[in-house]
Design a protein around this motif. Structure first.
Motif, mmCIF file in Angstrom:
data_model
loop_
_atom_site.group_PDB
_atom_site.id
_atom_site.type_symbol
_atom_site.label_atom_id
_atom_site.label_comp_id
_atom_site.label_asym_id
_atom_site.label_seq_id
_atom_site.Cartn_x
_atom_site.Cartn_y
_atom_site.Cartn_z
ATOM 1 N N CYS A 19 -7.509 -3.117 2.945
ATOM 2 C CA CYS A 19 -6.714 -2.930 1.723
ATOM 3 C C CYS A 19 -5.849 -1.679 1.844
ATOM 4 N N ILE A 20 -6.426 -0.626 2.347
ATOM 5 C CA ILE A 20 -5.690 0.630 2.533
ATOM 6 C C ILE A 20 -4.563 0.429 3.550
ATOM 7 N N ALA A 21 -4.866 -0.228 4.649
ATOM 8 C CA ALA A 21 -3.856 -0.466 5.687
ATOM 9 C C ALA A 21 -2.721 -1.334 5.159
ATOM 10 N N ASP A 22 -3.064 -2.391 4.449
ATOM 11 C CA ASP A 22 -2.035 -3.272 3.899
ATOM 12 C C ASP A 22 -1.168 -2.524 2.881
ATOM 13 N N CYS A 44 -1.778 2.066 -4.518
ATOM 14 C CA CYS A 44 -1.328 0.733 -4.118
ATOM 15 C C CYS A 44 -2.502 -0.147 -3.675
ATOM 16 N N ALA A 45 -3.485 0.461 -3.022
ATOM 17 C CA ALA A 45 -4.667 -0.276 -2.539
ATOM 18 C C ALA A 45 -5.723 -0.442 -3.625
ATOM 19 N N ASN A 46 -5.530 0.276 -4.740
ATOM 20 C CA ASN A 46 -6.498 0.246 -5.840
ATOM 21 C C ASN A 46 -7.872 0.748 -5.403
ATOM 22 N N VAL A 47 -7.849 1.859 -4.651
ATOM 23 C CA VAL A 47 -9.089 2.522 -4.218
ATOM 24 C C VAL A 47 -8.960 4.013 -4.522
ATOM 25 N N TYR A 52 -10.404 6.588 0.878
ATOM 26 C CA TYR A 52 -9.444 6.782 1.971
ATOM 27 C C TYR A 52 -9.977 7.818 2.964
ATOM 28 N N PHE A 53 -10.352 8.984 2.454
ATOM 29 C CA PHE A 53 -10.745 10.080 3.339
ATOM 30 C C PHE A 53 -12.093 9.853 4.023
ATOM 31 N N ARG A 54 -12.941 9.004 3.470
ATOM 32 C CA ARG A 54 -14.195 8.663 4.155
ATOM 33 C C ARG A 54 -13.940 7.759 5.360
ATOM 34 N N ARG A 55 -12.843 7.042 5.342
ATOM 35 C CA ARG A 55 -12.595 6.039 6.368
ATOM 36 C C ARG A 55 -11.472 6.391 7.351
ATOM 37 N N PHE A 56 -10.559 7.261 6.938
ATOM 38 C CA PHE A 56 -9.407 7.581 7.781
ATOM 39 C C PHE A 56 -9.121 9.079 7.776
ATOM 40 N N SER A 57 -8.577 9.535 8.903
ATOM 41 C CA SER A 57 -8.220 10.944 8.998
ATOM 42 C C SER A 57 -6.720 11.173 8.832
ATOM 43 N N SER A 58 -5.918 10.095 8.939
ATOM 44 C CA SER A 58 -4.466 10.232 8.834
ATOM 45 C C SER A 58 -3.837 8.859 8.615
ATOM 46 N N ASP A 61 -3.966 6.916 11.746
ATOM 47 C CA ASP A 61 -5.289 6.307 11.905
ATOM 48 C C ASP A 61 -5.352 4.974 11.153
ATOM 49 N N VAL A 62 -4.747 4.922 9.982
ATOM 50 C CA VAL A 62 -4.703 3.682 9.187
ATOM 51 C C VAL A 62 -3.920 2.614 9.948
ATOM 52 N N LEU A 63 -2.761 2.988 10.472
ATOM 53 C CA LEU A 63 -1.936 2.031 11.222
ATOM 54 C C LEU A 63 -2.659 1.541 12.468
#
Length: 176
Positions: A19-22, A44-47, A52-58, A61-63
């Motif tokens: 969801c975050i990536a999309d 936009c991801a509704n989170v 976000y910060f628990r799963r990605f560092s930048s 990283d999301v891309l």
């Protein structure tokens, strides 16, 4: 019961990450990459921002995550299970995959983030940055060459097939 809970949690985590990536990709279609904030992505991801910060560092990283997950799906759908380094077959697979996600590649190109795509896929192919200086520079030569070729192929709206691209490159890029 514990294994079932862990499995559900993992699926939930993957869902949130996607969801975050999309959301990031949708935002990249609307505005410059460097102007996109974490707040915009999470809204936009509704989170939440913590998600976000628990799963990605930048954002890179999301891309990277998005490309890797798309590759794994494509690999599974096409029943590919071999990891071959610097072979013609591997390069053909790479270009076939890129063609299959050409809409996302156009977004990466617009944001000047094809290097993130290439690096993410190189790790999926089992290609890490070598520690030996000679191999390191060979790796960089190939990766930057692929980024340049890929950039032009996307700009030319994929005029050539993946197989034609490899035929053109077979004398240029060192491949087994």
């Amino acid at each position: 019961m514990q294994a079932e809970n862990n499995s559900r949690r993992a699926l939930g985590t993957e869902f949130l990450k996607e969801c975050i990536a999309d959301a990031l990709i949708r935002l990249m279609e609307q505005k410059p990459y460097d102007k996109i904030t974490v707040r915009e992505i999470t809204d936009c991801a509704n989170v939440g921002r913590a998600t976000y910060f628990r799963r990605f560092s930048s954002k890179d990283d999301v891309l990277s995550y998005k490309i890797k997950i798309l590759w794994r799906r494509w690999e599974k759908e096409n029943k590919l299970d071999k990891k071959l380094v610097y072979t013609k077959e591997n390069f053909i697979r790479f270009f076939e995959f890129i063609y299959s996600v050409k809409d996302i590649c156009a977004v990466f190109l617009k944001a000047e983030k094809l290097d993130v795509l290439i690096l993410a896929l190189s790790t999926e192919f089992g290609i890490g940055e070598p520690s030996d200086p000679e191999e390191f520079y060979r790796f960089k030569y190939v990766m930057f060459g692929i980024v340049g070729v890929l950039t032009e192929w996307i700009k030319r709206n994929y005029l050539e097939s993946p197989k034609e691209m490899i035929d053109y490159l077979s004398g240029t890029i060192p491949m087994a």
